[in-house]
Structures are given as C-alpha cells and as structure tokens.
Design a protein around this motif. Sequence first.
Motif, short mmCIF file in Angstrom:
data_model
loop_
_atom_site.label_atom_id
_atom_site.label_comp_id
_atom_site.label_asym_id
_atom_site.label_seq_id
_atom_site.Cartn_x
_atom_site.Cartn_y
_atom_site.Cartn_z
N LEU A 75 10.15 29.03 35.13
CA LEU A 75 9.90 30.42 34.73
C LEU A 75 8.60 30.92 35.36
O LEU A 75 8.56 32.01 35.94
N PHE A 76 7.54 30.14 35.26
CA PHE A 76 6.26 30.54 35.85
C PHE A 76 6.42 30.75 37.36
O PHE A 76 5.89 31.71 37.91
N TYR A 77 7.14 29.84 38.00
CA TYR A 77 7.33 29.93 39.46
C TYR A 77 8.10 31.20 39.83
O TYR A 77 7.77 31.87 40.79
N ARG A 78 9.11 31.52 39.04
CA ARG A 78 9.89 32.72 39.31
C ARG A 78 9.00 33.97 39.27
O ARG A 78 9.09 34.83 40.12
N TYR A 79 8.12 34.03 38.28
CA TYR A 79 7.20 35.16 38.20
C TYR A 79 6.13 35.12 39.29
O TYR A 79 5.73 36.16 39.80
N ALA A 80 5.68 33.92 39.64
CA ALA A 80 4.65 33.79 40.68
C ALA A 80 5.17 34.24 42.04
O ALA A 80 4.42 34.82 42.83
N LEU B 173 1.14 29.61 44.73
CA LEU B 173 1.53 28.75 43.63
C LEU B 173 2.86 28.08 43.94
O LEU B 173 3.85 28.75 44.17
N ASP B 174 2.84 26.76 43.95
CA ASP B 174 4.10 26.04 44.05
C ASP B 174 4.32 25.34 42.71
O ASP B 174 3.46 25.36 41.83
N LYS B 175 5.47 24.75 42.57
CA LYS B 175 5.83 24.14 41.28
C LYS B 175 4.90 22.99 40.92
O LYS B 175 4.59 22.78 39.75
N GLU B 176 4.43 22.24 41.92
CA GLU B 176 3.51 21.13 41.64
C GLU B 176 2.20 21.64 41.06
O GLU B 176 1.67 21.08 40.11
N ARG B 177 1.67 22.71 41.64
CA ARG B 177 0.41 23.30 41.15
C ARG B 177 0.60 23.84 39.73
O ARG B 177 -0.26 23.65 38.87
N ILE B 178 1.71 24.52 39.50
CA ILE B 178 1.98 25.08 38.17
C ILE B 178 2.06 23.95 37.13
O ILE B 178 1.44 24.03 36.07
N PHE B 179 2.80 22.89 37.46
CA PHE B 179 2.91 21.77 36.52
C PHE B 179 1.54 21.13 36.29
O PHE B 179 1.20 20.78 35.15
N ALA B 180 0.73 20.99 37.33
CA ALA B 180 -0.59 20.38 37.18
C ALA B 180 -1.46 21.18 36.21
O ALA B 180 -2.17 20.60 35.37
#
Length: 84
Positions: A76-81, A3-10
């Motif tokens: 936040l999601f990225y930090r947990y991922a 998971l990268d930030k682009e995928r999370i945002f998508a």
Amino acid sequence: MDLDKERIFAVIKENTLRTLADARPEDVTIDGSLTDLGANSIDRVEIVMYSLQELGLKIPAPELHGLKNLRAVVDLFYRYATAK
C-alpha cells in the motif's frame, strides 16, 4: 527520495522495533503481522503514522484498515509512493 519496497519495509521495521520493546529484529518479517508481534491498536497506529511521516506519504485512513500483514502495508505504501 526514491522509495522501493525494501526501504519502506526497513522504515516500518525500525518503527516497529522502536515501538514494541519486546520485539526482536528477527521476529519482524514481511509476512508477519503487527498483531502477531504483540502490537495493540494504539501501537499499530503509532507504527503506521511514524512510518508514513518518515517516508513523507499521506494515505487516507480508510485505506489502512484490514491490512493482514506487513507485506500488505508495504504494498500500500509503495502504491502511494509511486503514484506521485
């Protein structure tokens, strides 16, 4: 799944558009907020929960309070991922 930030945002954007019938793709930006898009508290919870489920993340509810914009949610999601 990496998971990268682009995928999370998508994923968050997709769930936002699915939940908020009046939102247009161009309106959902990383620096915007769900409230600005017209999301009420139930909408916001649904968007976050659907996104967490789709991404396979578990984040304690208190961590989700007070996030000002979608960038803060993504961070936040990225930090947990990446903490796995």
